[in-house]
Write an enzyme that holds these catalytic residues in place. Structure first.
Site, mmCIF file in Angstrom:
data_model
loop_
_atom_site.group_PDB
_atom_site.id
_atom_site.type_symbol
_atom_site.label_atom_id
_atom_site.label_comp_id
_atom_site.label_asym_id
_atom_site.label_seq_id
_atom_site.Cartn_x
_atom_site.Cartn_y
_atom_site.Cartn_z
ATOM 1 C CG ASN A 176 1.425 -21.414 64.460
ATOM 2 O OD1 ASN A 176 2.159 -21.961 65.286
ATOM 3 N ND2 ASN A 176 0.626 -22.097 63.665
ATOM 4 C CD GLU A 231 11.325 -11.570 52.684
ATOM 5 O OE1 GLU A 231 12.328 -11.827 52.026
ATOM 6 O OE2 GLU A 231 10.167 -11.706 52.236
HETATM 7 MO MO1 MOS Z 1 10.158 -13.061 48.994
HETATM 8 S S1 MOS Z 1 12.104 -12.891 48.344
HETATM 9 O O1 MOS Z 1 9.478 -11.530 48.659
HETATM 10 O O2 MOS Z 1 9.424 -14.352 48.235
#
Ligand code: MOS
Length: 734
Positions: free
Chosen positions: A626, A700
């Site tokens: 998305n 991340e």
């Molecule tokens: Mo993430 S730091 O695995 O919520």
């Protein structure tokens, strides 16, 4: 068939969230709801000698004060199931377990009252006598007396020898302070007492089934009697991976009182749980005079509690990312009198890559090489730790597109050589890397003859957009419009899912949907074939797709049967399939996402004020499900990267072992005024090895590399290298 996958689709839960229709853990109600307030320890280490609750119990509206003395039974620490994210060694912290104090701010009593104001007031009337013991909360006092860990990456060559022999060397020590997650939503749990020993636990968590197993194990409850729900999460960033103490307290109080109880932590109390560990990282890099990287040594000392050994692998990114014949890592763990540290967005990479990418910049300066050119010279098409090729790695294109969008070729290499009026201008860059993980998951789909589908899975949506991508993938795979898909998640009674974390849920759940949809398609094909004069009489499963509410031949879309007709003829009004997907990793490839970050800062040297005026983040993360939520996700990571570089720091008064800035007035995070131009580029990356959809996850990667890019830009602007985060104005002035 991808009419929805990839498109910039607005959040399907957006309206519910902005109108308040979406309910969070601390907002659920029950007719007999009682409100609880946590009493926190004011010492860092020792024992509770006595707790006097007599004043508290005189106040009208107080129902009970629970302490370690009068709480319901709880499993022994070393006997109960830990939790899915618990460190291997040690036992999780349990509130009100006994009289031992292990950190300042530890919950030591729970006041339950008819309303939250009374509970909060009365918690100030609890008198506690302690037997205090000396504590240590300062990492620098423990660095030489830390526990040596085994790192997963094996050393290669002889890094010490290669470093000593290198023509150009850099060594530096980098410090990252403790940081706290500070999600908008506080830690909260509402437990409703449903009678017959049944509980519904509304919890702020990234994994409902993890909490369910944990609570059942501690209180010896049957899983069918404990339903854990977390339909919406107001940010978590790792803070909700492990069951936190408020859920244990809420269940404990509900069991003690046989009534519904809500526990909400105050903002201040949210600093008495997990945090990103402080760390000291030492890096040595050596290269030949022409810029061939030849030696990497990365040593880290990170923080954990006395009672658990939490750590991730800060140093291994260094060995993985760049070509270097020699590399070596060590990791030590310092036990402090604090709660256990935990995962926080980009755990180990945000911090480990900060140190590596700062050191790479410093070595590039020593080599008189452009920092981007230096990185291209040690570019690796293989994971250098394992020697494995990547399932895909388009970092080269991240560098190229990022540099072009930023205008990197106009950079003048000398520090302090660029300015804008009275401000010094600095341009810095860094690389980002994260893992493309995937985890076993189960998805259930119920398709009804009216062309409506319900997709369910126990995963969470921690704000990342999971509801939306599930809707998109299911709509494409079932050939239905978005509006015909209904999602159920965040409920422990739904099909199995691990916690949402590690950037693994998008890849896992979307491929899980593909698996289950295939089973649905098979059912539909069987029904379609049975129809008189079926146009699909000879079709195989591979020959057909679901599209526009029909099951159709891929070769000739005219040969199609509507889902409604197939089901009506077959005499069924629903098709239900529940399938598990396991991701086989045959060990032949490394799976990672990458990014290139380019940062511009403007520094007013007289005031020490640093502004991050521009960031370009070019990300290679496989297929983007998305474009809109993905963009937001990376932008959020970049903003947090600004916070890591310039603002965030949990400050402890080591004399008391107590956090001094446990509030969002004094714990600084970036605000709108700190955030300027952020450009996110998604670089094309086809990956047909990692999983069928080629999805690698984005949770991340957005933050990784940003702190170093900013630190490097500040050096370029000012000629000052600050190696301890955050880079506050006082450090620039010293
Ligand atoms: Mo993430 S730091 O695995 O919520």
């Amino acid at each position: 068939m991808t009419s929805y996958i990839g498109t910039p689709t607005s959040r399907v839960d957006g309206r519910d969230k902005v109108t308040g229709a979406a309910k969070y853990a601390g907002e659920f109600v029950a007719p007999d709801l009682a409100f609880a307030s946590v009493v926190s320890s004011t010492i860092a280490k020792g024992r509770i000698a006595s707790i006097d609750v007599s004043e508290a119990m005189k106040v009208g509206g107080v129902i009970a004060v629970l302490t370690h003395k009068n709480r319901p039974p709880m499993a022994d620490n070393d006997k109960a199931y830990k939790d899915d994210v618990a460190p291997e060694k040690g036992s999780p912290f349990r509130p009100l377990y006994d009289n031992k104090i292990m950190f300042n701010g530890q919950p030591i009593a729970l006041v339950v009252a008819e309303d939250s104001e009374t509970a909060r007031f009365v918690s100030s009337l609890i008198r506690v006598d302690y037997e205090e013991e000396p504590h240590v909360t300062d990492l620098y006092r423990k660095r030489d007396d830390a526990l040596a860990l085994e790192e997963p990456a094996k050393p290669r060559g002889d890094a010490a020898k290669a470093f000593a022999a290198a023509a150009v060397r850099h060594e530096g020590e980098y410090y990252v302070p403790i940081e706290h997650h500070n999600p908008m939503e506080p830690y909260a749990s509402t437990v409703t007492w449903d009678g017959d020993g049944k509980l519904t636990v509304y919890d702020k968590t990234q994994g409902v089934q993890n909490v369910q197993r944990y609570v059942c194990s501690i209180f010896d409850l049957k899983p069918e009697n404990v339903r854990v729900m977390s339909p919406f999460v107001g940010g978590a960033f790792g803070s909700g991976l492990r069951p936190q103490y408020q859920v244990v307290l809420a269940v404990l109080a509900a069991l003690a009182l046989k009534r519904s109880v809500r526990v909400v932590l105050t903002r201040q109390q949210m600093y008495s749980l997990g945090y990103r560990p402080a760390m000291i990282q030492r890096i040595e890099l050596g290269a030949t005079a022409n810029g061939t990287l030849n030696a990497i040594t990365h040593d880290a000392v990170t923080v954990t509690a006395q009672y658990e050994e939490f750590h991730r692998h800060e140093t291994t990114w260094s060995g993985l990312l760049y070509k270097s014949a020699n590399a070596k890592y060590t990791h030590k763990l310092a036990r402090l009198d604090l709660p256990t540290s935990c995962d926080m967005r980009g755990p180990s990479a945000t911090t480990g890559v900060y140190a590596l990418e700062s050191a790479m910049d410093e070595l590039a300066v020593a080599l008189k090489l452009d920092p981007l050119e230096f990185r291209l010279r040690c570019y690796s098409d293989r994971d250098q730790n394992t020697g494995l090729p990547y399932s895909s790695k388009n970092l080269r294109e991240c560098y190229r597109q990022g540099a072009e969008a930023f205008g990197w070729d106009k950079r003048s290499p000398e520090p302090r050589s660029m300015c804008d009026g009275s401000e010094l201008v600095g341009w810095g860059m860094a690389t980002g890397i994260w893992e493309a993980l995937q985890v076993p998951i189960t998805v259930r789909i119920v398709l009804t003859a009216n062309g409506h589908a319900q997709v369910s899975c126990a995963t969470s949506d921690i704000g990342t957009g999971t509801y939306t991508i599930i809707t998109q993938v299911a709509a494409d795979m079932l050939g239905l419009p978005l509006e015909s898909i209904d999602i159920k998640l965040g409920d422990s009674t739904l099909p199995q899912s691990p916690v949402e974390g590690g950037s693994w849920i998008a890849a896992s759940v979307s491929n899980g949907i593909v698996t289950t949809c295939e089973a649905v398609r098979e059912d539909l094909l069987r029904l379609a074939k049975r129809m008189p004069d079926s146009p699909l009489a000879n079709a195989t499963l591979e020959d057909v797709v679901l599209s526009d509410g029909k099951i159709a031949s891929k070769q000739n879309r005219v040969r199609a049967v509507s889902i409604a007709d197939a089901m009506r003829h077959g005499g069924v009004d629903r098709i239900e399939q529940e399938k598990s997907t396991a991701f086989k990793n045959d060990g032949s490839h490394a799976h990672n996402t990458h990014s290139a970050i380019f940062a511009e800062v403007k520094v007013d040297e007289q005031l020490g004020v640093i502004r991050v005026t521009r960031i370009v983040s070019a990300v290679a993360a496989g297929r983007i499900l998305n474009a809109k939520t993905a963009h937001s996700q990376v932008m959020g990571g970049v903003v947090w990267g600004i916070g890591v570089a310039l603002h965030e720091e949990t400050l402890i008064d080591h004399h008391f072992g107590r956090i001094m800035n446990a509030n969002i007035a004094e714990y600084h995070v970036p605000v709108n005024a700190d955030v300027h131009d952020i450009q996110v580029i998604f670089v094309d990356e086809l990956d047909d090895i990692v999983n069928p959809l080629g999805v690698k996850g984005l949770g991340e990667i957005g933050i990784v590399g940003v702190p170093a890019a900013i630190a490097n830009a500040i050096y370029h602007a000012t000629g000052k290298r600050v190696r301890d985060l955050p880079i506050t104005l006082d450090k620039l002035q010293r």
